[in-house]
Design an enzyme around this catalytic site. Sequence first.
Site, PDB file in Angstrom:
ATOM      1  N   LYS A  85       5.241   9.559   3.981  1.00 15.73           N
ATOM      2  CA  LYS A  85       5.329   8.104   3.818  1.00 15.73           C
ATOM      3  C   LYS A  85       6.780   7.645   3.885  1.00 15.73           C
ATOM      4  O   LYS A  85       7.138   6.758   4.655  1.00 15.73           O
ATOM      5  CB  LYS A  85       4.697   7.667   2.488  1.00 15.73           C
ATOM      6  CG  LYS A  85       4.588   6.152   2.384  1.00 15.73           C
ATOM      7  CD  LYS A  85       4.386   5.664   0.972  1.00 15.73           C
ATOM      8  CE  LYS A  85       5.727   5.411   0.309  1.00 15.73           C
ATOM      9  NZ  LYS A  85       5.636   4.783  -1.006  1.00 15.73           N
ATOM     10  N   ASP A 128       0.846   3.716   2.470  1.00 11.06           N
ATOM     11  CA  ASP A 128       1.124   3.455   1.053  1.00 11.06           C
ATOM     12  C   ASP A 128      -0.187   2.994   0.405  1.00 11.06           C
ATOM     13  O   ASP A 128      -1.255   3.055   1.027  1.00 11.06           O
ATOM     14  CB  ASP A 128       2.250   2.419   0.886  1.00 11.06           C
ATOM     15  CG  ASP A 128       1.762   1.011   1.183  1.00 11.06           C
ATOM     16  OD1 ASP A 128       0.717   0.861   1.872  1.00 11.06           O
ATOM     17  OD2 ASP A 128       2.383   0.050   0.710  1.00 11.06           O
TER      18      ASP A 128
END
Length: 255
Positions: free
Chosen positions: A153, A172
Amino acid sequence: MRTGTPARPRSAASAAAPKGGKKTGKRASGYNPLAPDRIAEILKRLDQMYPEVTCALTHSSAWELLVATILSAQSTDANVNRVTPELFRKYPTVQAFAALTPEQLQPDVRSTGFFRNKSKSVVGAAKKIVADFGGRVPDDMEKLLSLPGVARKTANVVLGTWFKKAEGVVVDTHVHRISRRLELTTNNDPQKIEQDLMRVIPREKWILFSHQIIWHGRKLCIARKPKCVDCSLENLCHAADKTWSTVEMHKNAKA
Ligand code: SF4
């Protein structure tokens, strides 16, 4: 670089859709949530709703974005943006961070939560960047993943937002939730969700799509009570936890 002023979401659905409550029922036969036409329509409407969005974390370098992204875990971007200006004034270079111990950094990042782990990650990343990458944040997925505290991420945020390299899709909490609501994935594991999204979203859209979905998650498709009546994706969305619907809802389409 100051990033992103969010576009105000448009609320076409609220004007166009008929009054109505929730509908449940049989799924239309032949329905394919991953049909290219459906995906293209979702992307088109996201472009209309959020034409120029980008990352909301304040930063002026790849290093600052990396730090801000590490600090944003389990926190809000607004909270991180309150901390980072003073943090980067106090420690203006990656070398300044590399000279710290995690304990020295802890008071400065305490308000973002999980400050012991985050301090360890930031100082560890700084030391490795100085020792192995000449003090420059690498623009390479594998190298970024070698930094302490950096998973896909964070690496995708830095690669996409700063280096403009589409190596993957940022997953996310918002992308996780909304991808499931929109039936773009049935997975729960962020890495699997990312792989699913990379299969159905055209590569040239990976970076913008993440930003748009993150803004959508903040503005309308919020976790507890999505504002479906104002959502332009409404008649394409069969989420089980919609608060208002003109289409059938699918029990497995949920966060
Ligand atoms: S759950 Fe509601 S707000 Fe979220 S995408 Fe579906 S219609 Fe839009």
